[in-house]
Design a protein around this motif. Structure first.
Motif, PDB file in Angstrom:
ATOM      1  N   LEU A   1       7.143  22.044   0.584  1.00 20.98           N
ATOM      2  CA  LEU A   1       7.733  21.983  -0.747  1.00 20.98           C
ATOM      3  C   LEU A   1       6.674  21.389  -1.663  1.00 20.98           C
ATOM      4  O   LEU A   1       6.239  20.249  -1.471  1.00 20.98           O
ATOM      5  CB  LEU A   1       8.990  21.112  -0.756  1.00 20.98           C
ATOM      6  CG  LEU A   1      10.139  21.579   0.140  1.00 20.98           C
ATOM      7  CD1 LEU A   1      11.287  20.583   0.089  1.00 20.98           C
ATOM      8  CD2 LEU A   1      10.611  22.962  -0.254  1.00 20.98           C
TER       9      LEU A   1
ATOM     10  N   GLU B   1      13.083  19.088 -10.242  1.00 18.79           N
ATOM     11  CA  GLU B   1      14.235  19.961 -10.000  1.00 18.79           C
ATOM     12  C   GLU B   1      13.891  21.418 -10.302  1.00 18.79           C
ATOM     13  O   GLU B   1      14.303  22.323  -9.584  1.00 18.79           O
ATOM     14  CB  GLU B   1      15.435  19.512 -10.834  1.00 18.79           C
ATOM     15  CG  GLU B   1      15.996  18.161 -10.444  1.00 18.79           C
ATOM     16  CD  GLU B   1      16.573  18.118  -9.036  1.00 18.79           C
ATOM     17  OE1 GLU B   1      17.126  19.128  -8.561  1.00 18.79           O
ATOM     18  OE2 GLU B   1      16.460  17.053  -8.399  1.00 18.79           O
ATOM     19  N   GLN B   2      13.164  21.657 -11.380  1.00 16.86           N
ATOM     20  CA  GLN B   2      12.815  23.017 -11.784  1.00 16.86           C
ATOM     21  C   GLN B   2      11.927  23.727 -10.770  1.00 16.86           C
ATOM     22  O   GLN B   2      11.990  24.933 -10.622  1.00 16.86           O
ATOM     23  CB  GLN B   2      12.110  23.012 -13.148  1.00 16.86           C
ATOM     24  CG  GLN B   2      12.968  22.506 -14.285  1.00 16.86           C
ATOM     25  CD  GLN B   2      14.253  23.301 -14.410  1.00 16.86           C
ATOM     26  OE1 GLN B   2      14.253  24.509 -14.578  1.00 16.86           O
ATOM     27  NE2 GLN B   2      15.380  22.612 -14.312  1.00 16.86           N
ATOM     28  N   TYR B   3      11.074  22.972 -10.080  1.00 14.31           N
ATOM     29  CA  TYR B   3      10.090  23.577  -9.178  1.00 14.31           C
ATOM     30  C   TYR B   3      10.388  23.344  -7.702  1.00 14.31           C
ATOM     31  O   TYR B   3       9.509  23.453  -6.855  1.00 14.31           O
ATOM     32  CB  TYR B   3       8.689  23.097  -9.558  1.00 14.31           C
ATOM     33  CG  TYR B   3       8.227  23.748 -10.844  1.00 14.31           C
ATOM     34  CD1 TYR B   3       7.793  25.072 -10.852  1.00 14.31           C
ATOM     35  CD2 TYR B   3       8.271  23.067 -12.049  1.00 14.31           C
ATOM     36  CE1 TYR B   3       7.401  25.691 -12.033  1.00 14.31           C
ATOM     37  CE2 TYR B   3       7.883  23.676 -13.231  1.00 14.31           C
ATOM     38  CZ  TYR B   3       7.444  24.981 -13.210  1.00 14.31           C
ATOM     39  OH  TYR B   3       7.056  25.590 -14.381  1.00 14.31           O
ATOM     40  N   GLY B   4      11.651  23.035  -7.380  1.00 13.75           N
ATOM     41  CA  GLY B   4      12.060  22.982  -5.979  1.00 13.75           C
ATOM     42  C   GLY B   4      11.640  21.739  -5.229  1.00 13.75           C
ATOM     43  O   GLY B   4      11.462  21.787  -4.009  1.00 13.75           O
TER      44      GLY B   4
ATOM     45  N   ASP C   1      16.702  20.229  -2.581  1.00 18.70           N
ATOM     46  CA  ASP C   1      15.695  21.145  -2.032  1.00 18.70           C
ATOM     47  C   ASP C   1      15.198  20.644  -0.677  1.00 18.70           C
ATOM     48  O   ASP C   1      15.019  21.430   0.260  1.00 18.70           O
ATOM     49  CB  ASP C   1      14.520  21.282  -3.010  1.00 18.70           C
ATOM     50  CG  ASP C   1      14.949  21.873  -4.333  1.00 18.70           C
ATOM     51  OD1 ASP C   1      15.543  22.974  -4.345  1.00 18.70           O
ATOM     52  OD2 ASP C   1      14.714  21.225  -5.373  1.00 18.70           O
TER      53      ASP C   1
ATOM     54  N   ASN D   1      18.086  21.089   1.865  1.00 17.09           N
ATOM     55  CA  ASN D   1      18.236  22.497   2.233  1.00 17.09           C
ATOM     56  C   ASN D   1      17.104  22.973   3.133  1.00 17.09           C
ATOM     57  O   ASN D   1      17.334  23.769   4.061  1.00 17.09           O
ATOM     58  CB  ASN D   1      18.323  23.366   0.992  1.00 17.09           C
ATOM     59  CG  ASN D   1      19.617  23.153   0.227  1.00 17.09           C
ATOM     60  OD1 ASN D   1      20.619  22.713   0.785  1.00 17.09           O
ATOM     61  ND2 ASN D   1      19.614  23.465  -1.064  1.00 17.09           N
ATOM     62  N   ALA D   2      15.892  22.504   2.889  1.00 18.86           N
ATOM     63  CA  ALA D   2      14.748  22.888   3.732  1.00 18.86           C
ATOM     64  C   ALA D   2      14.959  22.392   5.162  1.00 18.86           C
ATOM     65  O   ALA D   2      14.760  23.133   6.117  1.00 18.86           O
ATOM     66  CB  ALA D   2      13.445  22.339   3.148  1.00 18.86           C
TER      67      ALA D   2
END
Length: 145
Positions: free
Chosen positions: A109, A127-130, A135, A138-139
Motif C-alpha cells: 500500500l 484516504e484518497q490514495y488507499g 485499506d 481490507n488488504a
C-alpha cells in the motif's frame, strides 16, 4: 511517539516490533504508522491478531525481521507514503524473494505511480490514495482468505 508509550532504541539497520501477532505482519515506514496501528488494533478486536513493525531504517533494512515475519505469519502488508515504485514495499519484496520466502501472500500500500491530481490535508490524502485504516484492514483480510 504516537505508536507506543515510550521511545524506541533505534539503530541503523533495525526495526521496531510494536505488536506481536500470527495472522499477518503489517510493516510501515513513517507517520502513516498511525493508520497501521489503528488498523491492527481494529483487526485484533475482530479476532485477527497481526504483528506491527516499524521499518524505520530503510538502508540497510532489517532483513531478519522481514524473513522472520514471512515464516511466522501468514501474510505481509506494507504501508508507506512513498511512490509504490522503489519504496519500502519494493525493499521488502526484494528481501522476501532473495530470502527464498517469496511465496507468502504480500500486498504493498503506497502512493500510486501517477501524477497526483488531488490536493488536501495529509489525512484526507491518505484516504484518497488507499493508505487509510480500512485499506490496511481490507488488504490483510483479502490476503488471509
Amino acid at each position: 511517539s504516537p505508536l507506543q508509550n515510550g521511545p524506541i532504541e533505534a539503530k541503523i539497520g533495525g526495526s521496531a516490533q510494536l505488536r506481536d501477532g500470527k495472522a499477518a505482519t503489517v510493516f510501515f515506514a513513517g507517520t502513516v504508522g498511525v493508520n497501521a496501528k489503528k488498523a491492527v488494533e481494529e483487526l485484533a478486536a475482530e479476532g485477527i491478531d497481526c504483528r506491527l513493525v516499524s521499518l524505520y531504517s530503510i538502508k540497510p533494512i532489517d532483513k531478519a525481521a522481514i524473513i522472520r515475519a514471512a515464516k511466522e505469519t501468514k501474510a505481509i502488508v506494507t504501508l508507506e507514503e512513498h511512490n509504490i515504485c522503489g519504496g519500502v514495499g519494493s525493499a521488502v519484496a526484494e528481501v522476501l524473494m532473495d530470502g527464498g520466502v517469496g511465496a507468502v501472500p504480500f500486498k504493498r500500500l503506497a502512493m500510486p505511480d501517477v501524477n497526483a491530481t488531488k490536493v488536501g490535508c495529509q489525512a484526507w490524502m491518505r484516504e484518497q490514495y488507499g493508505l487509510g485504516v480500512n485499506d490496511v484492514k481490507n488488504a490483510v483480510k483479502s490476503l488471509l482468505k
